[in-house]
Scaffold this motif. Structure first.
Motif, short mmCIF file in Angstrom:
data_model
loop_
_atom_site.label_atom_id
_atom_site.label_comp_id
_atom_site.label_asym_id
_atom_site.label_seq_id
_atom_site.Cartn_x
_atom_site.Cartn_y
_atom_site.Cartn_z
N MET A 8 0.93 -1.13 -0.07
CA MET A 8 -0.10 0.10 0.09
C MET A 8 0.97 1.22 -0.03
SD MET A 8 -3.43 0.96 2.11
CE MET A 8 -4.24 -0.87 1.42
N THR A 9 0.56 2.27 -0.50
CA THR A 9 1.11 3.41 -0.46
C THR A 9 0.82 4.68 0.21
OG1 THR A 9 -0.20 4.32 -2.43
CG2 THR A 9 1.76 2.95 -2.76
N ILE A 10 0.27 4.26 1.38
CA ILE A 10 -0.20 5.26 2.35
C ILE A 10 1.32 5.86 3.27
CG2 ILE A 10 -1.54 5.97 4.56
CD1 ILE A 10 -3.12 5.64 2.10
N GLU A 11 1.45 7.06 3.22
CA GLU A 11 2.77 7.66 3.95
C GLU A 11 2.41 7.62 5.68
OE1 GLU A 11 5.26 11.08 3.03
OE2 GLU A 11 5.47 9.53 1.25
N GLY A 12 0.97 8.09 5.84
CA GLY A 12 0.56 8.40 7.14
C GLY A 12 -0.43 9.57 7.29
N ILE A 13 -0.72 10.01 8.39
CA ILE A 13 -1.61 11.08 8.42
C ILE A 13 -1.03 12.50 7.99
CG2 ILE A 13 -3.08 12.52 10.15
CD1 ILE A 13 -3.33 9.90 11.74
N ASP A 14 -1.66 13.10 7.07
CA ASP A 14 -1.06 14.16 6.20
C ASP A 14 -1.62 15.32 6.95
OD1 ASP A 14 0.52 15.66 4.42
OD2 ASP A 14 -1.11 15.79 2.91
N GLY A 15 -3.08 15.35 7.53
CA GLY A 15 -3.64 16.35 7.98
C GLY A 15 -4.87 16.11 8.59
N ILE A 16 -5.48 17.06 9.23
CA ILE A 16 -6.91 16.74 9.87
C ILE A 16 -7.65 18.19 9.38
CG2 ILE A 16 -8.20 16.65 12.17
CD1 ILE A 16 -5.51 15.79 13.30
N PHE A 17 -8.95 17.82 8.86
CA PHE A 17 -9.75 18.67 8.36
C PHE A 17 -10.93 18.91 9.73
CE2 PHE A 17 -13.82 19.59 6.11
CZ PHE A 17 -13.59 20.60 5.37
N LEU A 18 -10.96 20.13 10.15
CA LEU A 18 -11.72 20.32 11.08
C LEU A 18 -13.08 21.45 10.79
CD1 LEU A 18 -9.49 20.76 14.11
CD2 LEU A 18 -10.80 18.82 13.76
N GLU A 19 -14.06 21.09 11.05
CA GLU A 19 -14.88 22.27 10.79
C GLU A 19 -15.26 22.90 12.23
OE1 GLU A 19 -17.77 20.41 7.27
OE2 GLU A 19 -18.37 19.97 9.21
N THR A 20 -15.52 24.17 12.16
CA THR A 20 -15.60 25.08 13.59
C THR A 20 -16.92 25.86 13.16
OG1 THR A 20 -14.67 26.58 15.11
CG2 THR A 20 -13.92 26.59 12.78
N HIS A 21 -17.30 26.50 14.34
CA HIS A 21 -18.51 27.26 14.50
C HIS A 21 -18.03 28.92 14.64
CE1 HIS A 21 -20.99 23.60 15.48
NE2 HIS A 21 -21.25 24.18 14.38
N ASN A 22 -16.57 28.87 14.60
CA ASN A 22 -16.00 30.15 15.00
C ASN A 22 -14.51 30.02 14.53
OD1 ASN A 22 -14.45 32.73 16.08
ND2 ASN A 22 -16.40 32.62 17.58
N TRP A 23 -14.31 30.52 13.48
CA TRP A 23 -13.02 30.32 12.60
C TRP A 23 -11.86 31.20 13.49
CZ3 TRP A 23 -8.72 29.16 10.16
CH2 TRP A 23 -7.86 30.07 10.06
N GLY A 24 -12.19 32.25 13.93
CA GLY A 24 -11.08 33.13 14.58
C GLY A 24 -10.95 32.57 15.91
N GLN A 25 -11.81 32.20 16.65
CA GLN A 25 -11.60 31.74 17.92
C GLN A 25 -10.66 30.28 17.84
OE1 GLN A 25 -15.00 30.40 19.98
NE2 GLN A 25 -14.20 30.93 22.04
N ALA A 26 -11.09 29.33 16.93
CA ALA A 26 -10.45 28.19 16.59
C ALA A 26 -9.15 28.33 16.38
CB ALA A 26 -11.21 27.37 15.68
N ALA A 27 -8.80 29.23 15.28
CA ALA A 27 -7.35 29.47 14.89
C ALA A 27 -6.56 29.98 16.07
CB ALA A 27 -7.40 30.71 13.68
N LYS A 28 -7.19 30.94 17.01
CA LYS A 28 -6.50 31.35 17.94
C LYS A 28 -6.08 30.16 18.96
CE LYS A 28 -7.99 36.25 17.97
NZ LYS A 28 -8.95 36.96 18.46
N TYR A 29 -7.03 29.20 19.09
CA TYR A 29 -6.74 27.93 20.05
C TYR A 29 -5.51 27.31 19.52
CZ TYR A 29 -7.51 23.44 21.96
OH TYR A 29 -7.61 22.32 22.78
N TYR A 30 -5.68 27.00 18.18
CA TYR A 30 -4.55 26.05 17.66
C TYR A 30 -3.22 26.78 17.73
CZ TYR A 30 -7.59 22.41 16.98
OH TYR A 30 -8.69 21.41 17.12
N GLN A 31 -3.24 28.17 17.46
CA GLN A 31 -1.91 28.77 17.62
C GLN A 31 -1.29 29.05 19.16
OE1 GLN A 31 -3.71 32.47 15.49
NE2 GLN A 31 -2.18 32.17 13.93
#
Length: 114
Positions: free
Chosen positions: A1-24
């Motif tokens: 198989m040619t899977i290299e691993g987890i490349d990313g996580i796609f997250l939906e949020t109800h508040n982009w600004g708040q979520a971005a600050k959280y991850y930062q």
């Protein structure tokens, strides 16, 4: 198989600004943001987090993105429930959507065709 691993996580949020600050605050750095409530954050060489804002009345989902190094060599096993075969995206990759036995969606992402 040619899977290299987890490349990313796609997250939906109800508040982009708040979520971005959280991850930062966790140490992720903003790679880019769009003008419609979405963006990509990275943490060193680990998987990226792509955040996208959805309406408050819509469930905020999580989707895992697995890196496929060679789409042509990837042959889905019969155990995989393929929802969508590889297709071009508007952001330059090719993606396949599969569902695991517990109902979680996994996005297999391959490089775009040249």
């Amino acid at each position: 198989m040619t899977i290299e691993g987890i490349d990313g996580i796609f997250l939906e949020t109800h508040n982009w600004g708040q979520a971005a600050k959280y991850y930062q605050a966790l140490g992720f750095e903003l790679d880019f943001a769009t003008d419609h409530g979405s963006g990509l954050l990275r943490h060193h060489t680990g998987p990226y987090v792509f955040l996208v804002e959805v309406p408050a009345d819509q469930e905020a989902r999580t989707q895992f993105v697995l890196k496929v190094t060679d789409e042509q060599a990837f042959q889905p096993d019969a155990v995989l429930e393929v929802l969508n075969e590889f297709e071009d995206t508007h952001y330059g990759t090719r993606e396949m959507l599969v569902r695991d036995p517990d109902g979680r969606l996994w996005n297999l992402q391959a490089p775009g065709k040249d």
